[in-house]
Scaffold this active site. Structure first.
Site, PDB file in Angstrom:
ATOM      1  N   ASP A 244     -29.841  48.370  23.158  1.00 39.45           N
ATOM      2  CA  ASP A 244     -28.851  47.756  24.033  1.00 39.45           C
ATOM      3  C   ASP A 244     -29.479  47.272  25.331  1.00 39.45           C
ATOM      4  O   ASP A 244     -29.822  48.079  26.192  1.00 39.45           O
ATOM      5  CB  ASP A 244     -27.755  48.790  24.335  1.00 39.45           C
ATOM      6  CG  ASP A 244     -26.652  48.248  25.211  1.00 39.45           C
ATOM      7  OD1 ASP A 244     -26.518  47.005  25.307  1.00 39.45           O
ATOM      8  OD2 ASP A 244     -25.913  49.062  25.798  1.00 39.45           O
TER       9      ASP A 244
ATOM     10  N   ASP B   3     -26.930  40.340  26.003  1.00 33.19           N
ATOM     11  CA  ASP B   3     -26.665  41.746  25.725  1.00 33.19           C
ATOM     12  C   ASP B   3     -26.769  42.031  24.226  1.00 33.19           C
ATOM     13  O   ASP B   3     -25.880  41.687  23.451  1.00 33.19           O
ATOM     14  CB  ASP B   3     -25.259  42.093  26.231  1.00 33.19           C
ATOM     15  CG  ASP B   3     -24.927  43.570  26.063  1.00 33.19           C
ATOM     16  OD1 ASP B   3     -25.814  44.343  25.671  1.00 33.19           O
ATOM     17  OD2 ASP B   3     -23.770  43.941  26.329  1.00 33.19           O
TER      18      ASP B   3
END
Length: 491
Positions: free
Chosen positions: A123, A329
């Site tokens: 992430d 992201d």
């Protein structure tokens, strides 16, 4: 060839003195001559240079520029050789996108002594690395009905001889501003995510994490990493997202890339590849290539994230002026744009699609879906123009799925965002993406990823079962939220 052994610039040994008015002062000057200039040619021949300067390339010819380029590459190679080698996880550089686990990319990591292995989500939208640990509120294997072969691993500080708690009075804990006090207490953490009231909380610990150099030696590297002993997970972490831990790759000092670079293990950069076959790669220290496209990060110094600026969008033959910031992201499955960007982009796409529109299930968050033609559907291309002027190509702007026998539907895989513009994993597919934190730029380049079968040898034992692309609930991913007094995924 002999001329490659000469420096690019050669200083002539001619000193010229100029006397100042009555001061007796002198200025020493040195003439600079290009390596292939007539002066240097004459100097070389007068000293009996082997073969003479007649073999040197003529100024302005293709051979002349090729020689200079070869010299540049040699210099760059010497400079790069002093850099530490790139690293990846000790279990290998392969990442896997698992449909049933929120469509995120996962990698195998090993932590502790003896080593315990975990399948963690990757992430770039958050910073902290955490593992399920001494749990009183963690995901269980029984909650993952779509993956009966998957077993949740738990990290236990007591089971690792190299594990140690991070105390409240440590410099690290004070920097996190957790409100912790006392000498003997452990430093707490809490990370809050927007999606489905999702959070992770526990205490900080320090232990060994294992990496492997990506050079010919392929040596194991042991790095001391501070991470979260995640005792309580809520929301999506209890169901299908990152049940075995999450590795934050953000810009803050607590992230794994920051720890590796600050300790001198790697350069302050890393790259990820996202293959169309759900297979990817990750490499710490990788700065990309000279032929990649780039754009600068648009960084908020208080909450640094991988934001870039978009100044235009091209959908098929429709050009759209734009001026907005977007977060890159990998912890978000799909792409989200706020209004009016969302409507401008999606309507431009819709107006150029010839297929019949399809009404989807309410679980699918996409507004513009269609029945695929029996022949070939003409899907508009999508390209974002970054602030540097470089085009960011969206190789796979749609998702496709069966609706009945011999019939497919597809959706424009962009959803309406509430507050943030986010480029998720689907817009990164088919690219090698470089997060260069030294130069503060995002780099990208189209790549062809190896097929699953070619990567099997790099996977270990039962980990091969995780390659199966199983049907699962479409997730909106993990999106940032700011909350005072916690370590957060802040925009």
């Amino acid at each position: 060839m002999r001329f490659l052994s000469l420096p690019l610039l050669l200083l002539s040994a001619v000193a010229v003195f100029i006397t100042g008015d009555g001061a007796g002062a002198a200025t020493l000057g040195l003439d600079l001559h290009h390596r292939f200039s007539p002066t240097v040619r004459h100097w070389f021949d007068s000293r009996g240079g082997g073969g003479g300067a007649s073999s040197w390339p003529e100024n302005g010819t293709a051979e002349y520029y090729a020689a200079l380029a070869a010299h540049d590459r040699a210099l760059h190679g010497r400079a790069l050789s002093s850099s530490p080698p790139d690293l990846t996880f000790s279990e290998g550089n392969v990442t896997i996108r698992i449909t049933s686990l929120s469509f995120l990319h996962y990698a195998m990591v090993t932590v502790g002594t003896p080593g315990a292995t975990f399948l963690v989500a990757l992430d770039t939208g958050s910073d902290l690395f955490w593992l399920p640990c001494d749990c009183y509120g963690c995901a269980s294997s029984s909650s993952l009905n779509s993956m009966p072969d998957f077993q949740v691993s738990l990290y236990s500080p007591n089971a690792s001889v190299t594990s140690q708690a991070v105390p409240c009075n440590s410099n690290f804990c004070e920097q996190q501003k957790t409100g912790c006090s006392g000498v003997t207490g452990s430093c707490p953490y809490k990370v809050v995510y927007v999606s489905n009231d999702t959070s992770s909380s526990g205490i900080f610990v320090e232990d060994v994490m294992y990496f492997r150099t990506e050079d010919t030696q392929s040596e194991i590297v042991e790095a001391q990493i501070i991470f979260g002993c995640g005792q309580d997970q809520t929301g999506a972490f209890q169901e299908h997202a990152a049940p075995n831990g999450l590795l934050g790759l953000g810009m803050e000092k607590v992230s794994v890339p920051s720890i590796l670079s600050s300790a001198g293990f790697t350069s302050n950069s890393f790259s990820m590849c996202f293959g169309h076959d759900d297979i990817g790669r990750i490499s710490f220290g990788d700065k990309g290539s000279l032929d990649q496209d780039e754009t600068p990060f648009n960084v908020d110094q208080l909450h640094p994230k991988y934001n870039i600026s978009i100044i235009g969008m091209l959908v098929g033959n429709a050009a759209i002026d734009a001026d907005f910031s977007v977060l890159v992201d990998t912890g978000t499955s799909f792409t989200y744009f706020t209004e009016p960007i969302y409507s401008q982009l999606s309507k431009a796409f819709h107006e150029q699609v010839q297929d019949k529109q399809y009404t989807t299930d309410s679980k699918i968050p996409f507004e513009y879906c269609y029945i695929m033609s029996s022949g070939t559907s003409n899907v508009p291309t999508v390209t974002l123009t970054t602030s540097s002027g470089s085009p960011f190509p969206v190789n796979y702007p749609i998702i496709a799925f069966p609706v009945q026998a011999n019939e497919l539907a597809y959706c424009f895989a962009v959803a309406k965002g509430d507050k943030l513009n986010i480029i998720g994993q689907n817009f990164l597919t088919g690219l090698q993406v470089v997060f260069d934190r030294e130069r503060m730029i995002l780099g990208w380049k189209k790549v062809m990823m190896s097929k699953i079968q070619a990567l099997f040898p790099q996977l270990h034992g039962t980990h091969r079962l995780l390659i199966l692309v199983l049907p699962g609930l479409i997730s909106t991913g993990l999106r940032p939220k700011r909350r005072r007094g916690t370590i957060t995924k802040s925009p």
